[in-house]
Write a protein that holds these residues in place. Structure first.
Motif, mmCIF file in Angstrom:
data_model
loop_
_atom_site.group_PDB
_atom_site.id
_atom_site.type_symbol
_atom_site.label_atom_id
_atom_site.label_comp_id
_atom_site.label_asym_id
_atom_site.label_seq_id
_atom_site.Cartn_x
_atom_site.Cartn_y
_atom_site.Cartn_z
ATOM 1 N N SER A 241 -12.095 -13.025 35.886
ATOM 2 C CA SER A 241 -11.428 -13.570 37.070
ATOM 3 C C SER A 241 -12.450 -14.170 38.031
ATOM 4 O O SER A 241 -13.590 -13.726 38.111
ATOM 5 C CB SER A 241 -10.634 -12.488 37.777
ATOM 6 N N SER A 242 -12.018 -15.186 38.778
ATOM 7 C CA SER A 242 -12.852 -15.813 39.803
ATOM 8 C C SER A 242 -12.667 -15.043 41.117
ATOM 9 O O SER A 242 -12.028 -13.988 41.151
ATOM 10 C CB SER A 242 -12.436 -17.271 39.979
ATOM 11 N N THR B 40 -10.777 -15.705 43.472
ATOM 12 C CA THR B 40 -9.351 -15.632 43.830
ATOM 13 C C THR B 40 -8.549 -14.836 42.818
ATOM 14 O O THR B 40 -7.343 -14.641 42.979
ATOM 15 C CB THR B 40 -8.761 -17.050 43.934
ATOM 16 N N GLY B 41 -9.218 -14.357 41.761
ATOM 17 C CA GLY B 41 -8.528 -13.554 40.760
ATOM 18 C C GLY B 41 -7.747 -14.411 39.781
ATOM 19 O O GLY B 41 -7.798 -15.643 39.797
ATOM 20 N N ILE B 42 -7.023 -13.760 38.901
ATOM 21 C CA ILE B 42 -6.130 -14.411 37.939
ATOM 22 C C ILE B 42 -4.712 -14.053 38.330
ATOM 23 O O ILE B 42 -4.390 -12.870 38.517
ATOM 24 C CB ILE B 42 -6.415 -13.937 36.501
ATOM 25 N N CYS B 43 -3.873 -15.058 38.470
ATOM 26 C CA CYS B 43 -2.507 -14.811 38.933
ATOM 27 C C CYS B 43 -1.513 -15.580 38.077
ATOM 28 O O CYS B 43 -1.738 -16.763 37.768
ATOM 29 C CB CYS B 43 -2.363 -15.213 40.402
ATOM 30 N N PHE B 44 -0.426 -14.916 37.654
ATOM 31 C CA PHE B 44 0.641 -15.590 36.916
ATOM 32 C C PHE B 44 1.946 -14.827 37.101
ATOM 33 O O PHE B 44 1.958 -13.680 37.572
ATOM 34 C CB PHE B 44 0.300 -15.700 35.428
ATOM 35 N N GLU B 45 3.052 -15.484 36.736
ATOM 36 C CA GLU B 45 4.369 -14.866 36.796
ATOM 37 C C GLU B 45 4.938 -14.704 35.393
ATOM 38 O O GLU B 45 4.653 -15.509 34.507
ATOM 39 C CB GLU B 45 5.336 -15.714 37.641
ATOM 40 N N THR B 46 5.756 -13.650 35.211
ATOM 41 C CA THR B 46 6.381 -13.406 33.909
ATOM 42 C C THR B 46 7.616 -12.543 34.093
ATOM 43 O O THR B 46 7.897 -12.067 35.212
ATOM 44 C CB THR B 46 5.382 -12.703 32.956
ATOM 45 N N ARG B 47 8.352 -12.330 33.016
ATOM 46 C CA ARG B 47 9.485 -11.420 33.074
ATOM 47 C C ARG B 47 8.972 -9.987 33.118
ATOM 48 O O ARG B 47 7.994 -9.638 32.432
ATOM 49 C CB ARG B 47 10.387 -11.595 31.857
ATOM 50 N N ALA B 48 9.658 -9.145 33.858
ATOM 51 C CA ALA B 48 9.206 -7.763 34.012
ATOM 52 C C ALA B 48 9.186 -7.036 32.671
ATOM 53 O O ALA B 48 8.297 -6.217 32.393
ATOM 54 C CB ALA B 48 10.113 -7.020 34.994
ATOM 55 N N ARG B 49 10.132 -7.362 31.790
ATOM 56 C CA ARG B 49 10.206 -6.653 30.508
ATOM 57 C C ARG B 49 9.090 -7.050 29.548
ATOM 58 O O ARG B 49 8.883 -6.399 28.535
ATOM 59 C CB ARG B 49 11.553 -6.884 29.854
ATOM 60 N N VAL C 295 8.197 -10.822 37.804
ATOM 61 C CA VAL C 295 7.116 -10.223 38.574
ATOM 62 C C VAL C 295 5.944 -11.195 38.662
ATOM 63 O O VAL C 295 5.818 -12.110 37.848
ATOM 64 C CB VAL C 295 6.623 -8.904 37.933
ATOM 65 N N ARG C 296 5.116 -10.952 39.717
ATOM 66 C CA ARG C 296 3.852 -11.674 39.817
ATOM 67 C C ARG C 296 2.750 -10.701 39.453
ATOM 68 O O ARG C 296 2.736 -9.546 39.897
ATOM 69 C CB ARG C 296 3.624 -12.195 41.238
ATOM 70 N N VAL C 297 1.806 -11.175 38.598
ATOM 71 C CA VAL C 297 0.701 -10.336 38.156
ATOM 72 C C VAL C 297 -0.588 -10.908 38.718
ATOM 73 O O VAL C 297 -0.868 -12.106 38.550
ATOM 74 C CB VAL C 297 0.627 -10.280 36.614
ATOM 75 N N GLU C 298 -1.376 -10.050 39.380
ATOM 76 C CA GLU C 298 -2.695 -10.438 39.885
ATOM 77 C C GLU C 298 -3.733 -9.545 39.206
ATOM 78 O O GLU C 298 -3.587 -8.323 39.178
ATOM 79 C CB GLU C 298 -2.756 -10.277 41.401
ATOM 80 N N ILE C 299 -4.767 -10.182 38.651
ATOM 81 C CA ILE C 299 -5.771 -9.446 37.891
ATOM 82 C C ILE C 299 -7.141 -9.693 38.502
ATOM 83 O O ILE C 299 -7.536 -10.841 38.744
ATOM 84 C CB ILE C 299 -5.783 -9.884 36.414
ATOM 85 N N ALA C 300 -7.860 -8.608 38.712
ATOM 86 C CA ALA C 300 -9.251 -8.696 39.159
ATOM 87 C C ALA C 300 -10.128 -8.129 38.055
ATOM 88 O O ALA C 300 -9.838 -7.068 37.511
ATOM 89 C CB ALA C 300 -9.443 -7.924 40.459
#
Length: 633
Positions: A109-110, A112-121, A141-146
């Motif tokens: 991740s940079s 600002t991190g890594i961010c994406f949206e997906t289905r919760a399931r 959901v929105r997923v943020e990854i550091a």
């Protein structure tokens, strides 16, 4: 008396075409055929490959134009030749220039991190600690990854293995019957078993009506099982691909399924069922079991064979990583090519300068019966099997390396033939269908075995042919390919040469061998030795006698009068065979597939202390009534 196992039918499919009535063999030696046989071969392959259809007694091309048999070679000959035998792997298997795989990718991740949206399931379980989840609307959901995250990404690669012995282009066994969700190998099994049965000139019900139900046997296997997505391929891969494992993946993938499918959907047999795998000698292992049972009188009628349709990236990569397969780099180095592609028609080069074998696909089946039943039915004799020998290699340093077992199987086979037909027949009228895998090690070790045995038995100029040069190594049914070739040599007196090599390699022991690089006309041959060498020390050799020898042996046992009666019955049998041959050459195969037709329930079984009878079966099964150990009890 020891019953003689007689071959009365053969069927199947490989890279050369259909097995029945020698179509595949004729494709190999097509330039040596007379005009009539050549024309018949081109017509049969054209319909098999769906280049022509047969409607209302006429051949038509895909545009509906009528084509006469004598026009087929001129119109489609080049396409037919190019679409058979070993060639570049076609798209129905996979793309060898862009083979699918999963590329492992680690992302950092940079700021600002890594961010994406997906289905919760679709979130993984358990959730990685570095993931921060924010719930959105519509169950998203929105997923943020550091930090780091590892993903698998669909990708392609240039496969170094690019050729295989594939079914003729356009042939699809799935469309010939209601194949449902069945792997390619089992589809080919249905085709091959039906082809073999029809080739006898009898229906299966008629054949079976002459013996007790427990005097019938089915002997078949595949080495890999069924590795396509419908079988074990799906069972192993689907979860990794994010897909569901089917309820059929495991069952349909088992290596017993070729036997089981024949019993359950083709013959309806309740007799002996047998599956043995012996690596590349698997066909001969199953043939041995059938031969032993017939000679012992335990069965009288058998279907013997097997399938392997394993042209998949996984199987090819497995062999490729062993350096067992001929690859682009090795082939181009052999031929001095610096640019472009290797010659994919000549990847398999038994006993020549080579760099590995070429995988193939096939299904091969024989119908075998004892000589008394063949006489009773007037069955067309294609040959007979004196015996099959199997021996291991002893202690090994490498499980894939050859050993002494093949000396034993070959020596026993030659000695048996000598004891039955005499020294002259072995020395002058026998030939070898070699394992001939096309590896540098095989060309040396196998030729040395033949050389030493030839020296021991006083054989010189011993003809050696190698089907894998044209068909590839079909693994389980490979020795079935060899048996079909042997029967073709008996029929046409043409010995196939190895035209994929320029000359025999210098390290081959060929002083007493005749390894030709061109097809040649031979005399009437009496004996074929079918040799197979499998990984793990699975060596096997079969001694096959010609139709002429077989009929002579039958006459000596049963007498001239019985043979005269046999020949009278044979007339109608040959008429029925020709009817099927005409249909098959026009792609009207009439496959046998009895899904749920004639299922037997408990009430269909009538049981006494002496016998069992079943609905729909003419003869009863007599239960054992004699104590075989009377001297011990």
């Amino acid at each position: 008396m020891t019953a003689l196992p007689v071959i009365v039918g053969m069927g199947g499919i490989n890279a050369a075409g259909r097995t029945s009535f020698h179509q595949g063999f004729r494709r190999i030696v097509i330039d040596k055929l007379n005009e009539e046989a050549r024309q018949e071969t081109f017509v049969g392959l054209a319909t098999l490959m769906n280049l022509l259809t047969y409607t209302d007694g006429k051949l038509q091309d895909q545009d509906g134009n009528e084509v006469t048999p004598d026009q087929v070679e001129a119109k489609f000959g080049e396409q037919i030749l190019a679409g058979t035998l070993i060639r570049k792997i076609e798209a129905e298997h996979f793309d060898p220039d862009a083979t699918s795989w999963q590329q492992k990718l680690t992302m950092q991740s940079s700021e600002t991190g890594i961010c994406f949206e997906t289905r919760a399931r679709d979130l993984p379980v358990p959730l990685p600690r570095s993931w921060k989840i924010t719930e959105l609307s519509d169950k998203r959901v929105r997923v943020e990854i550091a930090g780091e995250v590892e993903v698998m990404h669909a990708s392609t690669r240039d496969n170094p293995i690019k050729a295989a012995g594939q079914f003729p282009t356009g042939f699809d066994p799935a469309v010939l019957y209601n194949s449902r969700y069945q792997p390619r190998g089992l589809q080919a099994t249905i085709f091959g078993a039906a082809d073999a049965i029809h080739s006898t000139g009898y229906s299966w019900d008629t054949l079976a009506s002459h013996v007790s139900p427990d005097e019938i046997g089915t002997y078949s296997a595949s080495v890999f099982g069924q590795v396509q997505a419908e079988g074990h391929g799906g069972m192993m891969q689907n979860r990794l691909r994010g897909e569901r494992v089917s309820t059929k993946n495991l069952a349909l993938g088992l290596n017993t399924m070729s036997t089981d499918f024949i019993n359950a959907y083709v013959t309806g047999s309740v007799g002996t069922t047998f599956t043995s795998t012996g690596a590349c000698a698997t066909f001969l292992y199953n043939l041995k079991a059938a031969v032993q049972d017939i000679k012992a009188g335990r069965i009288r009628l058998a279907i013997v064979g097997g399938n392997d349709c394993s042209i998949t990236p996984e199987v090819i990569e497995g062999f490729g990583n062993m350096s067992a397969l001929a690859n682009e780099e090795g082939l181009k180095k052999l031929d001095g090519i610096t640019e472009g592609e290797a010659d994919h028609r000549r990847t398999s080069r038994p006993f020549g300068e080579n760099c590995g074998f070429t995988i193939g696909e096939a299904a091969q089946f024989l119908v075998i019966m004892d000589d008394s039943l063949a006489l009773e039915l007037g069955a067309k004799v294609l040959g007979s099997i004196a015996d099959v020998y199997t021996n291991a290699d002893g202690i090994k340093k490498s499980i894939t390396a050859p050993g002494p077992g093949n000396y034993i199987t070959m020596a026993k086979s030659v000695a048996l033939a000598k004891s039955i037909l005499g020294e002259e027949a072995v020395q002058q009228r026998s030939f070898i269908l070699a394992h001939g895998s096309s590896t540098p090690q095989n060309r040396v070790t196998e030729s040395l075995i033949y050389h030493r045995i030839a020296d021991s038995f006083g054989i010189s100029n011993w003809p050696v042919a190698a089907p894998k040069a044209y068909l590839g190594h079909t693994i389980g049914p490979a020795s079935g390919d060899q048996v079909a070739w042997a029967l073709g040599v008996f029929e046409y007196n043409i010995m196939p040469g190895i035209t994929t090599i320029d000359k025999v390699a210098d390290d081959v022991y060929d002083e007493r061998l005749n390894i030709a690089t061109e097809h040649w006309q031979c005399q009437d041959m009496d004996i074929a030795f079918i040799n197979s060498k499998g990984f793990g020390g699975n060596n096997a050799t079969a001694t096959i006698f010609s139709p002429n020898v077989t009929l002579s042996m039958m006459e000596k046992r049963h007498g001239a009068k019985a043979m005269e009666c046999y020949r009278d019955k044979l007339i109608s049998v040959e008429y029925a065979q020709q009817a099927y041959r005409h249909q098959a050459d026009n792609a009207q195969f009439d496959l046998i597939y009895k899904f749920g037709d004639g299922v037997l329930a408990d009430q269909d079984v009538e049981l006494t202390a002496a016998s069992i009878s079943m609905t729909g079966m003419k003869n009863t099964i007599e239960l054992p009534s004699v104590n075989p150990f009377s001297d011990m009890v």
